[in-house]
Motif scaffolding. Structure first.
Motif, PDB file in Angstrom:
ATOM      1  N   UNK A  96       0.881  -1.166   0.000  1.00  0.00           N
ATOM      2  CA  UNK A  96       0.000   0.000   0.000  1.00  0.00           C
ATOM      3  C   UNK A  96       0.917   1.214   0.000  1.00  0.00           C
ATOM      4  N   UNK A  97       0.852   2.021  -1.034  1.00  0.00           N
ATOM      5  CA  UNK A  97       1.722   3.198  -1.071  1.00  0.00           C
ATOM      6  C   UNK A  97       0.910   4.476  -0.992  1.00  0.00           C
ATOM      7  N   UNK A 116      -3.403   6.946  -2.605  1.00  0.00           N
ATOM      8  CA  UNK A 116      -3.749   8.331  -2.952  1.00  0.00           C
ATOM      9  C   UNK A 116      -3.817   8.571  -4.457  1.00  0.00           C
ATOM     10  N   UNK A 117      -3.837   7.501  -5.248  1.00  0.00           N
ATOM     11  CA  UNK A 117      -3.957   7.647  -6.689  1.00  0.00           C
ATOM     12  C   UNK A 117      -2.603   7.776  -7.376  1.00  0.00           C
ATOM     13  N   UNK A 118      -2.644   8.223  -8.642  1.00  0.00           N
ATOM     14  CA  UNK A 118      -1.433   8.322  -9.459  1.00  0.00           C
ATOM     15  C   UNK A 118      -1.422   9.617 -10.255  1.00  0.00           C
ATOM     16  N   UNK A 198      -5.386  12.103  -8.094  1.00  0.00           N
ATOM     17  CA  UNK A 198      -4.788  11.842  -6.790  1.00  0.00           C
ATOM     18  C   UNK A 198      -5.643  12.509  -5.720  1.00  0.00           C
ATOM     19  N   UNK A 199      -5.478  12.035  -4.505  1.00  0.00           N
ATOM     20  CA  UNK A 199      -6.194  12.616  -3.370  1.00  0.00           C
ATOM     21  C   UNK A 199      -5.380  13.781  -2.836  1.00  0.00           C
ATOM     22  N   UNK A 200      -5.871  14.998  -3.029  1.00  0.00           N
ATOM     23  CA  UNK A 200      -5.210  16.173  -2.481  1.00  0.00           C
ATOM     24  C   UNK A 200      -5.447  16.214  -0.971  1.00  0.00           C
ATOM     25  N   UNK A 201      -4.650  17.012  -0.276  1.00  0.00           N
ATOM     26  CA  UNK A 201      -4.872  17.220   1.149  1.00  0.00           C
ATOM     27  C   UNK A 201      -6.282  17.774   1.344  1.00  0.00           C
TER      28      UNK A 201
END
Length: 287
Positions: A96-97, A116-118, A198-201
């Motif tokens: 899991x990264x 968190x996506x790519x 990607x998942x942003x903050x």
């Protein structure tokens, strides 16, 4: 805790689940958001900020356009390669990264879940259309001739130093340097709401992905955390789940982590050299 003790644990437990963070990619020239003390060095753009205005998206894409040239050239380091070797040796299992750089896959690691996506994929928030990041880079280049040289010339260090680039490919540029940048638009609906997938903050990891990672955690013989301070709950929750179930938690990173109380095995050391040593120790035991 020594490398040999961790190697012995992995031999005893079988393939361990792995959770990796930005610290694993620093030796590839992509600094993390926090220093060894765990304190945030830079503040990334949040999901709320990105979705709020066209100006925010223009600022992000202008900076990302410059940052991508260096970010996309990054190559797997000794730590990434060691993870692959340890996987092949049967010491490690699924990964899991929290990273969005694709370096695990470039190193040949299998079973990688990108929490968190790519950054390699871009999605339209309006119509959900998708485009390859490399193609989008070429389109932005065509729409913004000479922008790179003008923008890099507007800051003292040219934003080329590694302290400027961030784990999401963003860099530091003055606001006045981005006002002329032509923001990319969706090829399907022409909206200016393209966003890296990607998942942003401030954003949320898709629930099915979280559940998949929880299932992997609960089935794990051990959890190995590499290069993460665990400051963000999206990764820390798996450490908490493992600890609650009595699953051994190994942490190899620089500096303190949020999960130190749940950690059973801890090595505070650089990732590349330590994981290379772990590979040798596991290899010697397996042989």
């Amino acid at each position: 805790m020594s490398v040999r003790e961790v190697a012995a644990l992995l031999r005893e437990t079988g393939p361990a689940l792995v959770l990796t963070g930005a610290g694993l990619s620093t030796e590839s020239g992509i600094p993390d958001y926090r220093g060894p003390d765990g304190n945030r060095r830079v503040t990334p753009m949040s999901h709320q900020e990105f979705t709020a205005t066209s100006e925010a998206r223009q600022r992000y894409w202008a900076r990302s356009f410059i940052g991508w040239q260096r970010f996309s050239a990054a190559e797997p380091n000794d730590g990434h390669l060691a993870v692959t070797d340890l996987q092949r040796a049967g010491a490690l299992g699924a990964v899991i990264t929290q990273n969005v750089d694709g370096l695990h896959q470039d190193a040949g690691t299998r079973e990688v879940i990108e929490l968190h996506g790519s950054l390699a994929e871009v999605v339209c928030l309006t119509c959900e259309g998708r485009v390859d990041r490399g193609l989008l880079q070429a389109l932005m280049d065509d729409a913004n001739p000479g922008f790179a040289s003008r923008a890099l010339g507007s800051v003292v260090d040219g934003s080329r130093v590694s302290s400027q680039i961030r784990p999401d490919g963003d860099i530091v540029l003055a606001d006045e340097a981005v006002t002329t940048f032509v923001t990319p638009r969706c090829l399907a609906c022409d909206a200016d709401t393209l966003k890296p997938d990607v998942v942003f903050f401030g954003g949320a990891v898709p629930k099915p992905r979280v559940e998949q990672c929880y299932a992997l955690t609960e089935a794990a013989s051990a959890l190995v955390v590499l290069g993460s301070s665990l400051k963000v709950m999206s990764g820390y929750r798996f450490v908490r789940r493992a600890a609650a179930r009595g699953i051994p938690v190994v942490v190899i990173t620089r500096g303190p982590t949020r999960g130190d109380a749940e950690t059973t095995h801890r090595i505070d050391a650089p990732l590349g050299v330590t994981l290379a040593a772990l590979t040798r120790a596991v290899g010697a035991q397996v042989a």
